[in-house]
Design an enzyme around this catalytic site. Structure first.
Site, PDB file in Angstrom:
ATOM      1  N   LYS A  31      -4.477   4.349 -13.583  1.00  0.00           N
ATOM      2  CA  LYS A  31      -5.713   4.598 -13.988  1.00  0.00           C
ATOM      3  C   LYS A  31      -6.024   5.579 -12.680  1.00  0.00           C
ATOM      4  O   LYS A  31      -6.225   5.027 -12.130  1.00  0.00           O
ATOM      5  CB  LYS A  31      -6.921   3.468 -14.485  1.00  0.00           C
ATOM      6  CG  LYS A  31      -6.442   2.764 -15.363  1.00  0.00           C
ATOM      7  CD  LYS A  31      -7.024   1.216 -15.566  1.00  0.00           C
ATOM      8  CE  LYS A  31      -6.458   0.653 -14.540  1.00  0.00           C
ATOM      9  NZ  LYS A  31      -7.242  -0.797 -15.350  1.00  0.00           N
ATOM     10  N   GLY A  77      -0.715  -2.545  -3.864  1.00  0.00           N
ATOM     11  CA  GLY A  77      -1.240  -3.391  -3.066  1.00  0.00           C
ATOM     12  C   GLY A  77      -0.951  -4.903  -3.264  1.00  0.00           C
ATOM     13  O   GLY A  77      -0.366  -5.709  -3.358  1.00  0.00           O
ATOM     14  N   PRO A 129       1.119  -1.247  -0.113  1.00  0.00           N
ATOM     15  CA  PRO A 129      -0.138  -0.382   0.065  1.00  0.00           C
ATOM     16  C   PRO A 129       0.984   1.133   0.260  1.00  0.00           C
ATOM     17  O   PRO A 129       0.151   1.997   0.392  1.00  0.00           O
ATOM     18  CB  PRO A 129      -0.692   0.291   1.150  1.00  0.00           C
ATOM     19  CG  PRO A 129      -0.535  -1.150   1.984  1.00  0.00           C
ATOM     20  CD  PRO A 129       1.113  -2.216   1.370  1.00  0.00           C
ATOM     21  N   THR A 145      -2.469  -6.459   0.901  1.00  0.00           N
ATOM     22  CA  THR A 145      -3.918  -5.592   0.479  1.00  0.00           C
ATOM     23  C   THR A 145      -3.888  -3.978   1.168  1.00  0.00           C
ATOM     24  O   THR A 145      -3.625  -3.702   3.230  1.00  0.00           O
ATOM     25  CB  THR A 145      -4.318  -6.250   0.089  1.00  0.00           C
ATOM     26  OG1 THR A 145      -5.030  -5.246  -0.126  1.00  0.00           O
ATOM     27  CG2 THR A 145      -5.533  -6.828   1.568  1.00  0.00           C
ATOM     28  N   ALA A 146      -3.986  -3.391   0.695  1.00  0.00           N
ATOM     29  CA  ALA A 146      -4.011  -1.546   1.689  1.00  0.00           C
ATOM     30  C   ALA A 146      -5.417  -2.470   2.482  1.00  0.00           C
ATOM     31  O   ALA A 146      -5.412  -1.444   3.751  1.00  0.00           O
ATOM     32  CB  ALA A 146      -5.554  -1.055   0.855  1.00  0.00           C
ATOM     33  N   GLY A 179      -2.843   5.529   2.922  1.00  0.00           N
ATOM     34  CA  GLY A 179      -2.181   4.809   3.610  1.00  0.00           C
ATOM     35  C   GLY A 179      -1.017   4.094   3.776  1.00  0.00           C
ATOM     36  O   GLY A 179      -0.993   4.313   2.422  1.00  0.00           O
ATOM     37  N   MET A 238     -12.604   2.027  -3.086  1.00  0.00           N
ATOM     38  CA  MET A 238     -13.231   2.208  -3.436  1.00  0.00           C
ATOM     39  C   MET A 238     -14.578   3.270  -3.246  1.00  0.00           C
ATOM     40  O   MET A 238     -14.696   2.928  -4.821  1.00  0.00           O
ATOM     41  CB  MET A 238     -12.857   1.941  -4.908  1.00  0.00           C
ATOM     42  CG  MET A 238     -11.942   1.840  -5.459  1.00  0.00           C
ATOM     43  SD  MET A 238     -11.926   0.822  -7.129  1.00  0.00           S
ATOM     44  CE  MET A 238     -11.188  -1.081  -6.957  1.00  0.00           C
ATOM     45  N   ASP A 277       1.497   0.997 -12.072  1.00  0.00           N
ATOM     46  CA  ASP A 277      -0.272   1.649 -11.967  1.00  0.00           C
ATOM     47  C   ASP A 277       0.687   3.335 -11.485  1.00  0.00           C
ATOM     48  O   ASP A 277       1.491   3.079 -10.433  1.00  0.00           O
ATOM     49  CB  ASP A 277      -0.917   1.071 -11.288  1.00  0.00           C
ATOM     50  CG  ASP A 277      -1.541  -0.080 -12.454  1.00  0.00           C
ATOM     51  OD1 ASP A 277      -1.810  -0.141 -13.553  1.00  0.00           O
ATOM     52  OD2 ASP A 277      -2.227  -1.272 -11.568  1.00  0.00           O
TER      53      ASP A 277
HETATM   54  N1  SAH Z   1      -5.415  -4.175  -5.385  1.00  0.00           N
HETATM   55  C1  SAH Z   1      -4.871  -2.979  -4.667  1.00  0.00           C
HETATM   56  C2  SAH Z   1      -6.536  -2.602  -4.552  1.00  0.00           C
HETATM   57  C3  SAH Z   1      -6.753  -1.513  -5.688  1.00  0.00           C
HETATM   58  S1  SAH Z   1      -8.523  -0.830  -5.460  1.00  0.00           S
HETATM   59  C4  SAH Z   1      -5.015  -3.574  -3.025  1.00  0.00           C
HETATM   60  O1  SAH Z   1      -4.453  -4.428  -2.930  1.00  0.00           O
HETATM   61  O2  SAH Z   1      -5.140  -2.757  -1.793  1.00  0.00           O
HETATM   62  C5  SAH Z   1      -7.733   0.853  -5.182  1.00  0.00           C
HETATM   63  C6  SAH Z   1      -8.214   0.882  -3.932  1.00  0.00           C
HETATM   64  O3  SAH Z   1      -7.859   0.377  -2.662  1.00  0.00           O
HETATM   65  C7  SAH Z   1      -8.439   2.918  -3.378  1.00  0.00           C
HETATM   66  O4  SAH Z   1      -9.054   3.533  -3.852  1.00  0.00           O
HETATM   67  C8  SAH Z   1      -8.250   2.429  -2.047  1.00  0.00           C
HETATM   68  O5  SAH Z   1      -9.915   2.366  -1.844  1.00  0.00           O
HETATM   69  C9  SAH Z   1      -8.101   1.612  -1.469  1.00  0.00           C
HETATM   70  N2  SAH Z   1      -6.604   1.364  -1.417  1.00  0.00           N
HETATM   71  C10 SAH Z   1      -5.072   1.419  -1.948  1.00  0.00           C
HETATM   72  N3  SAH Z   1      -4.476   1.647  -1.513  1.00  0.00           N
HETATM   73  C11 SAH Z   1      -4.896   2.612  -0.422  1.00  0.00           C
HETATM   74  C12 SAH Z   1      -4.323   3.676  -0.076  1.00  0.00           C
HETATM   75  N4  SAH Z   1      -2.855   3.046   0.251  1.00  0.00           N
HETATM   76  N5  SAH Z   1      -4.855   4.191   1.042  1.00  0.00           N
HETATM   77  C13 SAH Z   1      -5.094   4.126   1.508  1.00  0.00           C
HETATM   78  N6  SAH Z   1      -6.623   3.390   0.514  1.00  0.00           N
HETATM   79  C14 SAH Z   1      -5.625   2.420  -0.491  1.00  0.00           C
END
Ligand code: SAH
Length: 270
Positions: free
Chosen positions: A63, A95, A18, A124-125, A204, A175, A41
């Site tokens: 994106k 993530g 993240p 993951t986040a 985060g 999201m 990305d």
């Molecule tokens: N594959 C990623 C998620 C991608 S979807 C994962 O596993 O984390 C993108 C969404 O993830 C963002 O809109 C937000 O809701 C969340 N997200 C990803 N990184 C983040 C971060 N550093 N802080 C807060 N939300 C995050």
């Protein structure tokens, strides 16, 4: 990264976590450091981009909402072309590639074309951001599970609100920033208490992480009042109260956690 066919390159899908580069796995770091071409990305943080080797060709395909630099089809096509020209591609995603990351789609498509794909998991986040906010995803006596959902949909949002409201689990919404009012309304309408603790976590696992804590009833208000921006997660459930307790404990001990690069704001109770 050996190829099935000598002339065709391979693809390694790398979950970069993240944001904090120290949350990269050793395997992810090695894949990045030895990469020939990196396709990445927008959620791949700048400190992680700084680790890309200068010898690698780097291609940004980020994106962002309403502003697509490349469509998913174009990204797929790009990876196919790169591998067909013999290049090994390191596909770096924020993530975990398999959690709302379209990693599964890329893996299937490339495999259908006979391209060898391997995947490296990332934090993951939902896991990284809550931990840095001092929110445990599960906590004995508070909840026995957690559910990750996305509030993004190409067409109509298909969420089982009734089931979600009654699960009694931690809910982490990816999201969800543009849907705070809908989330608040639907969960309360289906029986979740308006007092349920919530957290909005912005940026985060970066040095700018902000954690805004309040109640479900205040969800949209908190977003507007604190001007919360993407990327942000919404965490709903009793576990958020642990972070509130930690805030009081930090104040009591008058010291801040050295390893949690995050700032927490407690909303005033209405
Ligand atoms: N594959 C990623 C998620 C991608 S979807 C994962 O596993 O984390 C993108 C969404 O993830 C963002 O809109 C937000 O809701 C969340 N997200 C990803 N990184 C983040 C971060 N550093 N802080 C807060 N939300 C995050």
């Amino acid at each position: 990264m050996k190829s099935l066919n000598k002339e065709i390159g391979t693809v390694t899908l790398v979950g970069a976590g993240p944001g904090d580069p120290e949350l990269l796995t050793i395997k992810a770091l090695r894949a990045i450091e030895s990469a020939e071409v990196i396709v990445y990305d927008n959620l791949v943080s700048q400190p992680i981009r700084d680790l890309f080797p200068s010898t690698a060709e780097t291609l940004y395909v980020g994106k962002t909402k309403g502003c697509h630099s490349k469509t998913q089809d174009e990204i797929n096509q790009l990876m196919v072309e790169l591998t067909l020209s013999g290049k090994n591609v390191c596909r770096v995603k924020g993530g975990d590639a398999f959690v709302f990351g379209r990693g599964g789609e890329e893996m299937l498509l490339l495999s259908q074309k006979g391209i060898q794909v391997s995947t490296i998991p990332g934090i993951t986040a939902a896991s990284g951001c809550t931990t840095y906010a001092e929110i445990p995803l599960t906590h004995r006596g508070l909840t026995q599970g957690c559910t990750f959902i996305t509030a993004h949909a190409d067409k109509k949002l298909d969420v089982q609100w009734q089931a979600l409201a009654q699960l009694n689990q931690t809910i982490v919404v990816y999201m969800g920033l543009s849907k705070t009012e809908l989330i608040r309304q639907k969960l309360i309408e289906h029986g979740m208490s308006a007092d349920t603790p919530v957290a909005l976590i912005e940026n985060g696992c970066s040095s700018d992480q902000r954690n805004i804590l309040g109640t479900l009833d205040q969800l949209s208000e908190l977003k507007h009042q604190h001007d919360v921006q993407s990327p942000a997660l919404i965490v709903i459930g009793q576990v958020v109260s642990v972070a509130e307790q930690m805030q009081w404990l930090h104040q009591l001990n008058s010291k801040i956690q050295p390893d949690t690069p995050s700032s927490t704001v407690l909303a005033k109770t209405a």
